[in-house]
Design an enzyme around this catalytic site. Structure first.
Site, PDB file in Angstrom:
ATOM      1  N   ARG A 105      -6.351  17.192  -0.319  1.00  0.00           N
ATOM      2  CA  ARG A 105      -7.619  16.793  -0.923  1.00  0.00           C
ATOM      3  C   ARG A 105      -7.760  15.286  -0.802  1.00  0.00           C
ATOM      4  NH1 ARG A 105      -7.209  13.832  -5.509  1.00  0.00           N
ATOM      5  NH2 ARG A 105      -5.577  14.286  -7.051  1.00  0.00           N
ATOM      6  N   ASN A 107      -8.478  11.414  -2.148  1.00  0.00           N
ATOM      7  CA  ASN A 107      -7.963  10.693  -3.303  1.00  0.00           C
ATOM      8  C   ASN A 107      -8.550   9.292  -3.363  1.00  0.00           C
ATOM      9  OD1 ASN A 107      -6.138  10.705  -5.584  1.00  0.00           O
ATOM     10  ND2 ASN A 107      -4.799   9.339  -4.437  1.00  0.00           N
ATOM     11  N   ASN A 155      -2.990   5.677  -1.759  1.00  0.00           N
ATOM     12  CA  ASN A 155      -3.301   5.031  -3.028  1.00  0.00           C
ATOM     13  C   ASN A 155      -3.363   3.516  -2.877  1.00  0.00           C
ATOM     14  OD1 ASN A 155      -3.946   6.065  -5.590  1.00  0.00           O
ATOM     15  ND2 ASN A 155      -1.988   7.150  -5.690  1.00  0.00           N
ATOM     16  N   ASP A 204       0.110   3.167  -8.029  1.00  0.00           N
ATOM     17  CA  ASP A 204      -1.155   3.900  -8.044  1.00  0.00           C
ATOM     18  C   ASP A 204      -2.276   2.918  -7.702  1.00  0.00           C
ATOM     19  OD1 ASP A 204      -3.097   5.917  -8.490  1.00  0.00           O
ATOM     20  OD2 ASP A 204      -1.892   6.811 -10.073  1.00  0.00           O
TER      21      ASP A 204
END
Length: 299
Positions: A105, A107, A155, A204
């Site tokens: 998916r 992100n 990320n 992150d």
């Protein structure tokens, strides 16, 4: 250069997100926007009226960006890239570059200094040993161009103030890399390790301040870290949750540090120890400011 400190906690927006992410400041409306990925919604919080709005979306939202001179947003939904119109609640698909990869998916993503939309994917369910995720850029013809490969979780995408350095993390590797970025051709070169996070801390979401320092939310580490342009730790901010997920600057003077967080995969015991998990935190920053978020420029 001024001594940079993070002062008092100004506000906690009580939303208990499952997976809060992608926080950004919308200067025109003086609103904070972010996504709760797993709950398929976007949030907006007006700092003028203190009104919180929840926008139900047609799919999970990995990342999104505002568009120059256009009321729509561009969104990396779980399955692909689309324009979304809030007034009609309609979407217009642009591209689905990983439609053939079961278990992936979309992100994290962001708009570069020239107004181009970039977005990465993650391997959510590994269906084969060679399965991997990618970092893409949307070209002027609406096609996704893979710019980096062999990623597990894309990320922390951001650019230096002059736009000539790109930063990107693959979270499970616990590494933030930097690249030379050709602002005209979008070519990436000279990949090198910028920083490696501490054991149990996973890089992150990131943002860059006006001094060119990188701020990174460290999932599992209960902290946000500010790195100087050489990749050395300049400042650590402890937060009252174990899973801070994304950071951005906002406020009228771009001197608020906004941090999303997550409750995903936390046990009942862990949640009892960190009751603020999943909320959005706003801290006062002294000595530096952020940069205004770039808007997507329609080709």
């Amino acid at each position: 250069m001024a001594n940079v400190t993070v002062g008092k906690l100004l506000n906690v927006i009580d939303v208990t997100n499952t997976l809060g992410e992608g926080v950004q400041w919308h200067a025109l409306s003086q609103c904070i926007w972010w996504t709760d990925i797993q709950e398929s919604c976007l949030y907006s919080y007006s700092t003028k009226s203190s009104q919180l709005n929840k926008h139900t979306m047609p799919e999970r939202v990995g990342c999104f960006a505002f568009i120059e001179n256009d009321p729509r947003i561009i969104v990396a939904f779980a399955s692909g890239i689309a324009f979304y119109d809030f007034s009609s609640k309609s979407l217009e698909w642009i591209d689905k570059p990983e439609e053939h990869i079961k278990g992936n998916r979309f992100n994290d993503g962001r708009v570069d200094r020239q107004g181009r939309f970039w977005y990465g994917s993650l391997v959510e369910n590994k269906e084969s040993s060679e399965q991997s995720a990618f970092l893409y850029m949307l070209n002027s013809r609406g096609k996704s161009i893979a710019k980096e490969t062999n990623i597990e979780i894309a990320n922390g995408l951001c650019w230096s103030p002059d736009g000539k350095t790109l930063y990107h993390a693959d979270s499970p590797q616990q590494k933030i890399h930097q690249y030379d970025f050709n602002t005209a051709t979008t070519e990436l070169s000279n990949k090198k390790l910028f920083a490696k996070t501490a054991p149990g801390s996973f890089p992150d979401g990131s943002t860059i301040d006006s001094d060119g320092y990188l701020w990174n939310a460290q999932w599992g580490g209960s902290r946000v870290v500010r790195y100087n342009p050489q990749g050395e730790i300049d400042l650590c901010i402890d937060v009252p949750v174990s899973q801070p997920s994304c950071v951005a600057f906002g406020g009228p003077n771009l001197d608020w540090l906004m941090i999303t967080s997550a409750r995903q995969d936390l046990s009942e015991n862990e949640l009892s120890q960190q009751p603020l998990a999943g909320n959005l935190f706003i801290y006062q920053v002294n000595g530096t400011t952020g940069l205004e978020e770039n808007k997507f420029i329609l080709p």
